[in-house]
Design a protein around this motif. Sequence first.
Motif, PDB file in Angstrom:
ATOM      1  N   ASP A  18       0.857  -1.186   0.000  1.00  0.00           N
ATOM      2  CA  ASP A  18       0.000   0.000   0.000  1.00  0.00           C
ATOM      3  C   ASP A  18       0.897   1.241   0.000  1.00  0.00           C
ATOM      4  OD1 ASP A  18      -1.621   2.186   0.666  1.00  0.00           O
ATOM      5  OD2 ASP A  18      -2.849   1.022   2.048  1.00  0.00           O
ATOM      6  N   GLU A  19       0.957   1.914  -1.148  1.00  0.00           N
ATOM      7  CA  GLU A  19       1.838   3.078  -1.289  1.00  0.00           C
ATOM      8  C   GLU A  19       1.391   4.246  -0.408  1.00  0.00           C
ATOM      9  OE1 GLU A  19       2.480   4.091  -5.404  1.00  0.00           O
ATOM     10  OE2 GLU A  19       2.906   2.006  -5.918  1.00  0.00           O
ATOM     11  N   ALA A  20       0.096   4.413  -0.237  1.00  0.00           N
ATOM     12  CA  ALA A  20      -0.406   5.491   0.622  1.00  0.00           C
ATOM     13  C   ALA A  20       0.043   5.263   2.076  1.00  0.00           C
ATOM     14  CB  ALA A  20      -1.923   5.576   0.534  1.00  0.00           C
ATOM     15  N   ALA A  21       0.065   4.005   2.491  1.00  0.00           N
ATOM     16  CA  ALA A  21       0.532   3.688   3.846  1.00  0.00           C
ATOM     17  C   ALA A  21       2.012   4.020   3.992  1.00  0.00           C
ATOM     18  CB  ALA A  21       0.280   2.216   4.169  1.00  0.00           C
ATOM     19  N   LEU A  22       2.797   3.744   2.954  1.00  0.00           N
ATOM     20  CA  LEU A  22       4.219   4.091   2.996  1.00  0.00           C
ATOM     21  C   LEU A  22       4.393   5.605   3.108  1.00  0.00           C
ATOM     22  CD1 LEU A  22       7.165   3.088   2.874  1.00  0.00           C
ATOM     23  CD2 LEU A  22       7.052   3.464   0.402  1.00  0.00           C
ATOM     24  N   ARG A  23       3.603   6.375   2.358  1.00  0.00           N
ATOM     25  CA  ARG A  23       3.685   7.838   2.443  1.00  0.00           C
ATOM     26  C   ARG A  23       3.333   8.309   3.856  1.00  0.00           C
ATOM     27  NH1 ARG A  23       1.874   7.474  -2.750  1.00  0.00           N
ATOM     28  NH2 ARG A  23      -0.337   7.613  -2.200  1.00  0.00           N
ATOM     29  N   ARG A  24       2.293   7.730   4.435  1.00  0.00           N
ATOM     30  CA  ARG A  24       1.869   8.119   5.791  1.00  0.00           C
ATOM     31  C   ARG A  24       2.942   7.724   6.819  1.00  0.00           C
ATOM     32  NH1 ARG A  24      -0.074  11.348   9.197  1.00  0.00           N
ATOM     33  NH2 ARG A  24      -1.358  10.511  10.840  1.00  0.00           N
ATOM     34  N   LEU A  25       3.511   6.543   6.666  1.00  0.00           N
ATOM     35  CA  LEU A  25       4.584   6.099   7.544  1.00  0.00           C
ATOM     36  C   LEU A  25       5.775   7.048   7.435  1.00  0.00           C
ATOM     37  CD1 LEU A  25       5.511   3.805   9.493  1.00  0.00           C
ATOM     38  CD2 LEU A  25       6.525   2.710   7.485  1.00  0.00           C
ATOM     39  N   TYR A  26       6.082   7.436   6.215  1.00  0.00           N
ATOM     40  CA  TYR A  26       7.171   8.386   5.979  1.00  0.00           C
ATOM     41  C   TYR A  26       6.872   9.705   6.707  1.00  0.00           C
ATOM     42  CZ  TYR A  26      10.590  11.311   3.589  1.00  0.00           C
ATOM     43  OH  TYR A  26      11.619  12.176   3.315  1.00  0.00           O
ATOM     44  N   ASP A  27       5.672  10.234   6.516  1.00  0.00           N
ATOM     45  CA  ASP A  27       5.316  11.504   7.144  1.00  0.00           C
ATOM     46  C   ASP A  27       5.427  11.447   8.666  1.00  0.00           C
ATOM     47  OD1 ASP A  27       4.801  12.591   4.636  1.00  0.00           O
ATOM     48  OD2 ASP A  27       2.620  12.283   4.779  1.00  0.00           O
ATOM     49  N   LEU A  28       5.053  10.324   9.236  1.00  0.00           N
ATOM     50  CA  LEU A  28       5.069  10.183  10.697  1.00  0.00           C
ATOM     51  C   LEU A  28       6.461   9.952  11.279  1.00  0.00           C
ATOM     52  CD1 LEU A  28       1.910   7.965  11.284  1.00  0.00           C
ATOM     53  CD2 LEU A  28       2.184  10.388  11.868  1.00  0.00           C
ATOM     54  N   THR A  29       7.329   9.274  10.530  1.00  0.00           N
ATOM     55  CA  THR A  29       8.597   8.826  11.129  1.00  0.00           C
ATOM     56  C   THR A  29       9.852   9.436  10.516  1.00  0.00           C
ATOM     57  OG1 THR A  29       8.698   6.898   9.662  1.00  0.00           O
ATOM     58  CG2 THR A  29       7.585   6.607  11.796  1.00  0.00           C
ATOM     59  N   ALA A  30       9.749  10.032   9.346  1.00  0.00           N
ATOM     60  CA  ALA A  30      10.955  10.535   8.675  1.00  0.00           C
ATOM     61  C   ALA A  30      11.760  11.532   9.516  1.00  0.00           C
ATOM     62  CB  ALA A  30      10.602  11.137   7.313  1.00  0.00           C
ATOM     63  N   PRO A  31      11.124  12.491  10.209  1.00  0.00           N
ATOM     64  CA  PRO A  31      11.940  13.419  11.015  1.00  0.00           C
ATOM     65  C   PRO A  31      12.781  12.705  12.073  1.00  0.00           C
ATOM     66  CG  PRO A  31       9.729  14.298  10.719  1.00  0.00           C
ATOM     67  CD  PRO A  31       9.710  12.876  10.207  1.00  0.00           C
ATOM     68  N   LYS A  32      12.183  11.742  12.766  1.00  0.00           N
ATOM     69  CA  LYS A  32      12.913  10.991  13.796  1.00  0.00           C
ATOM     70  C   LYS A  32      14.044  10.177  13.161  1.00  0.00           C
ATOM     71  CE  LYS A  32      13.702   8.730  17.684  1.00  0.00           C
ATOM     72  NZ  LYS A  32      14.414   9.353  18.766  1.00  0.00           N
ATOM     73  N   LEU A  33      13.740   9.495  12.057  1.00  0.00           N
ATOM     74  CA  LEU A  33      14.750   8.656  11.401  1.00  0.00           C
ATOM     75  C   LEU A  33      15.877   9.501  10.819  1.00  0.00           C
ATOM     76  CD1 LEU A  33      12.447   6.003   9.706  1.00  0.00           C
ATOM     77  CD2 LEU A  33      13.562   5.921  11.941  1.00  0.00           C
TER      78      LEU A  33
END
Length: 183
Positions: A18-33
């Motif tokens: 699910d590409e939309a889920a990947l985008r949402r996961l990115y939005d939620l975790t990218a700053p921390k990562l």
Amino acid sequence: MRDDATLVRLLDAVAARDEAALRRLYDLTAPKLLGVILRIQRDRSAAEDTLQDVFLRVWLAAGSYAPEAGRPLTWLCAIARNRAIDAVRRRSELQGPVLEDGEDWLERLADPHDSEGAILGRDALRACLARLDPTHRDCVVLAYCEGFSREDLSARFGRPVNTIKTWLHRALASLKGCLEAAA
């Protein structure tokens, strides 16, 4: 919102491609990562490239995440840390020595949101590291901050692997004693 249940649900959806889920996961975790990666890689552009590599890895490996093995953010941070260390190793293999730039390794690992206790601990570590033989200190920093293996250190310092093991063991014992005395 970055709660565990949301991240687990998103990882399950990513595993189902699910590409939309990947985008949402990115939005939620990218700053921390990205923060995790920047503690290891100083170059922001390289860190951003590594972050993209992390999410490619997540896309490919999301199905291997097991909630019973640990928290989802911990799993994601481990991927980020490992990819960042791999990138530093590749860079050091291509560009040669890393320590000669005079960079303060403790500041590189610092989090601007660290508590006073963490800052005092870092100061104690800095003082204890300063007491080590410079070659042994460089060996410890490269091993534990840059992810160099004993074999990498052996090649870098021109010493047998067993000598590197001894240096690391003695340096860590010395650091432990010094830090316990400082506490």
